[in-house]
Write an enzyme that holds these catalytic residues in place. Structure first.
Site, PDB file in Angstrom:
ATOM      1  N   ASN A  35      26.242  13.762  -0.171  1.00 62.73           N
ATOM      2  CA  ASN A  35      27.239  13.308  -1.157  1.00 62.73           C
ATOM      3  C   ASN A  35      28.254  12.401  -0.488  1.00 62.73           C
ATOM      4  O   ASN A  35      29.191  12.904   0.165  1.00 62.73           O
ATOM      5  CB  ASN A  35      27.887  14.694  -1.514  1.00 62.73           C
ATOM      6  CG  ASN A  35      28.923  14.573  -2.685  1.00 62.73           C
ATOM      7  OD1 ASN A  35      29.073  13.310  -3.221  1.00 62.73           O
ATOM      8  ND2 ASN A  35      29.805  15.355  -3.148  1.00 62.73           N
ATOM      9  N   TRP A  36      27.934  11.228  -0.838  1.00 62.20           N
ATOM     10  CA  TRP A  36      28.896  10.164  -0.236  1.00 62.20           C
ATOM     11  C   TRP A  36      30.271   9.925  -1.091  1.00 62.20           C
ATOM     12  O   TRP A  36      31.312   9.342  -0.481  1.00 62.20           O
ATOM     13  CB  TRP A  36      28.406   8.633  -0.366  1.00 62.20           C
ATOM     14  CG  TRP A  36      27.084   8.508   0.590  1.00 62.20           C
ATOM     15  CD1 TRP A  36      26.391   9.663   1.204  1.00 62.20           C
ATOM     16  CD2 TRP A  36      26.333   7.436   0.717  1.00 62.20           C
ATOM     17  NE1 TRP A  36      25.640   8.969   1.898  1.00 62.20           N
ATOM     18  CE2 TRP A  36      25.209   7.695   1.500  1.00 62.20           C
ATOM     19  CE3 TRP A  36      26.187   6.099   0.190  1.00 62.20           C
ATOM     20  CZ2 TRP A  36      24.420   6.971   1.887  1.00 62.20           C
ATOM     21  CZ3 TRP A  36      25.320   5.299   0.424  1.00 62.20           C
ATOM     22  CH2 TRP A  36      24.165   5.532   1.490  1.00 62.20           C
ATOM     23  N   LYS A  37      30.322  10.939  -1.879  1.00 63.63           N
ATOM     24  CA  LYS A  37      31.769  11.050  -2.904  1.00 63.63           C
ATOM     25  C   LYS A  37      32.360   9.613  -3.096  1.00 63.63           C
ATOM     26  O   LYS A  37      31.388   8.603  -3.528  1.00 63.63           O
ATOM     27  CB  LYS A  37      32.689  11.711  -2.060  1.00 63.63           C
ATOM     28  CG  LYS A  37      32.379  13.382  -1.838  1.00 63.63           C
ATOM     29  CD  LYS A  37      33.342  14.050  -1.406  1.00 63.63           C
ATOM     30  CE  LYS A  37      32.652  15.270  -0.847  1.00 63.63           C
ATOM     31  NZ  LYS A  37      33.766  16.387  -0.644  1.00 63.63           N
ATOM     32  N   HIS A  92      30.446  20.041  -9.319  1.00 67.26           N
ATOM     33  CA  HIS A  92      31.037  19.961  -7.856  1.00 67.26           C
ATOM     34  C   HIS A  92      32.270  20.499  -8.007  1.00 67.26           C
ATOM     35  O   HIS A  92      33.132  20.159  -9.055  1.00 67.26           O
ATOM     36  CB  HIS A  92      31.116  18.524  -7.449  1.00 67.26           C
ATOM     37  CG  HIS A  92      31.287  18.480  -6.000  1.00 67.26           C
ATOM     38  ND1 HIS A  92      32.709  18.826  -5.305  1.00 67.26           N
ATOM     39  CD2 HIS A  92      30.522  18.434  -4.734  1.00 67.26           C
ATOM     40  CE1 HIS A  92      32.716  18.669  -4.025  1.00 67.26           C
ATOM     41  NE2 HIS A  92      31.579  18.578  -3.643  1.00 67.26           N
ATOM     42  N   GLU A 136      35.047  19.781  -6.742  1.00 67.45           N
ATOM     43  CA  GLU A 136      35.915  18.429  -6.843  1.00 67.45           C
ATOM     44  C   GLU A 136      36.302  18.067  -8.534  1.00 67.45           C
ATOM     45  O   GLU A 136      37.249  17.548  -8.647  1.00 67.45           O
ATOM     46  CB  GLU A 136      35.890  17.241  -6.016  1.00 67.45           C
ATOM     47  CG  GLU A 136      36.194  17.732  -4.720  1.00 67.45           C
ATOM     48  CD  GLU A 136      35.156  17.030  -3.509  1.00 67.45           C
ATOM     49  OE1 GLU A 136      34.784  15.924  -4.100  1.00 67.45           O
ATOM     50  OE2 GLU A 136      35.299  17.223  -2.290  1.00 67.45           O
ATOM     51  N   GLU A 167      28.851  26.179  -2.354  1.00 67.90           N
ATOM     52  CA  GLU A 167      29.810  25.326  -1.666  1.00 67.90           C
ATOM     53  C   GLU A 167      31.185  25.981  -1.951  1.00 67.90           C
ATOM     54  O   GLU A 167      31.818  25.725  -2.868  1.00 67.90           O
ATOM     55  CB  GLU A 167      29.960  24.083  -2.148  1.00 67.90           C
ATOM     56  CG  GLU A 167      28.776  23.154  -1.828  1.00 67.90           C
ATOM     57  CD  GLU A 167      29.092  21.776  -2.151  1.00 67.90           C
ATOM     58  OE1 GLU A 167      28.682  21.136  -0.873  1.00 67.90           O
ATOM     59  OE2 GLU A 167      29.791  21.123  -2.708  1.00 67.90           O
ATOM     60  N   GLY A 197      35.348  19.834   3.216  1.00 71.65           N
ATOM     61  CA  GLY A 197      36.223  19.081   3.870  1.00 71.65           C
ATOM     62  C   GLY A 197      37.386  19.695   4.787  1.00 71.65           C
ATOM     63  O   GLY A 197      38.160  18.908   4.961  1.00 71.65           O
ATOM     64  N   SER A 254      31.698  21.645   4.929  1.00 66.26           N
ATOM     65  CA  SER A 254      31.993  21.378   6.233  1.00 66.26           C
ATOM     66  C   SER A 254      30.553  21.718   7.274  1.00 66.26           C
ATOM     67  O   SER A 254      30.661  22.247   8.457  1.00 66.26           O
ATOM     68  CB  SER A 254      33.066  22.282   6.844  1.00 66.26           C
ATOM     69  OG  SER A 254      34.266  21.838   6.081  1.00 66.26           O
ATOM     70  N   GLY A 274      29.153  16.465   3.023  1.00 69.67           N
ATOM     71  CA  GLY A 274      29.956  15.562   2.460  1.00 69.67           C
ATOM     72  C   GLY A 274      30.107  14.510   3.684  1.00 69.67           C
ATOM     73  O   GLY A 274      29.235  13.772   3.740  1.00 69.67           O
ATOM     74  N   GLY A 275      31.392  14.758   4.430  1.00 68.90           N
ATOM     75  CA  GLY A 275      31.581  14.128   5.228  1.00 68.90           C
ATOM     76  C   GLY A 275      30.773  13.556   6.225  1.00 68.90           C
ATOM     77  O   GLY A 275      30.599  12.196   6.539  1.00 68.90           O
TER      78      GLY A 275
HETATM   79  C1  PEP Z   1      30.722  18.507  -0.438  1.00 65.68           C
HETATM   80  O1  PEP Z   1      31.998  18.249  -0.929  1.00 65.68           O
HETATM   81  O2  PEP Z   1      29.690  18.423  -1.235  1.00 65.68           O
HETATM   82  C2  PEP Z   1      30.605  19.043   0.761  1.00 65.68           C
HETATM   83  C3  PEP Z   1      29.988  19.662   1.295  1.00 65.68           C
HETATM   84  O3  PEP Z   1      31.667  18.370   1.664  1.00 65.68           O
HETATM   85  P1  PEP Z   1      32.068  18.498   3.240  1.00 65.68           P
HETATM   86  O4  PEP Z   1      30.684  18.545   3.951  1.00 65.68           O
HETATM   87  O5  PEP Z   1      32.779  17.282   3.522  1.00 65.68           O
HETATM   88  O6  PEP Z   1      32.839  19.604   3.378  1.00 65.68           O
END
Ligand code: PEP
Length: 254
Positions: A9-11, A95, A97, A169, A175, A215, A236-237
């Protein structure tokens, strides 16, 4: 046996140039290895160009959202048919967010409309679920997840569920660098699968892919993905760095 499915997920990150580079590096690094199902989900403006890079590879294209209407006066929104048109197979829905930010405040009812719209257009939905730290600390994790599942999946039948992926999640893990422990992840994934069994039956429960997210990185992915009910990861990251993302894909095979 369920396939391992890892999605990035490149957000709201990348530019046209870095999106192209990142997608090319993932395609090159993965080669023809089809043992893990892989998708990347760039921002809307870069879907088509990333789709061009992915063409002919084993990496699928996903979007991060959609608007649940066919077309019309919805300024700024993107419908499911447009996503299919630019080559998307997957779409991330619900999500945290989008659920938790007060400006967006997506409800389960709205997410449910999105899930129906995605499936009707032929997309696969990656439905995100998860509790906050306060909800976990006060023992509400299962109640929160149950409400999210019941609300977001209302009106679906087992045939629809063949194109639904769940992504657990926990909000406190996204994050933050604090991923769920192996025990926490397995416990929740098993709970989600039990709920799916109760509502949709054994066949759907045995087949549904449940990703873990929050994470996840090259160091913790291997052990996490060896948990019996963890079938992949939403990243994500770490998906913004080709080396890290590829290391997670390798860990999924270990
Ligand atoms: C996400 O937001 O879908 C996610 C998994 O982020 P991160 O890996 O950065 O925690």
């Amino acid at each position: 046996m369920r396939p391992k499915f890892v999605a990035g997920n490149w957000k709201m990150h990348t530019t046209a140039a870095t999106a192209r580079q990142l997608a090319s590096a993932v395609v090159r690094g993965l080669g023809a290895d089809g043992r893990v199902v892989v998708a990347v989900c760039p921002p809307f403006p870069y879907l088509a160009l990333v789709g061009d890079v992915l063409r002919g590879s084993s990496v699928a294209l996903g979007a991060q959202n959609l608007y649940p209407e066919e077309e019309g006066a919805f300024t700024g929104e993107v419908n499911p048919a447009m996503l299919v048109d630019v080559g998307c197979k997957y779409v991330i829905l619900g999500h945290s967010e989008r659920r938790r930010k007060p400006e967006l405040a997506e409800t389960d009812a709205f997410i449910n409309r999105k899930v129906h719209a995605a499936l009707a257009a032929g997309l696969h939905a990656i439905l995100c679920l998860g509790e906050t730290l306060e909800e976990r600390k006060s023992g509400q994790t299962e109640a929160v997840l149950k409400a999210q599942l019941a609300g977001s999946l209302a009106g679906l039948d087992p045939a629809h569920m063949a194109r639904v992926v769940l992504a657990y999640e926990p909000v406190w893990a996204i994050g933050t660098g604090h991923s769920a422990t192996l025990e926490q992840a397995q416990q929740v994934h098993a709970f989600l699968r039990r709920w799916i069994r109760e509502i949709f039956g054994e066949e759907t429960a045995a087949a549904i892919v449940i990703q873990d997210g929050g994470s996840v990185n090259p160091d913790n992915a291997g052990a996490l993905l060896r948990q019996p009910d963890v079938d992949g990861a939403l990243i994500g990251g770490a998906s913004l760095n080709a080396e890290q993302f590829l290391a997670i894909l390798r860990a999924a095979l270990s």
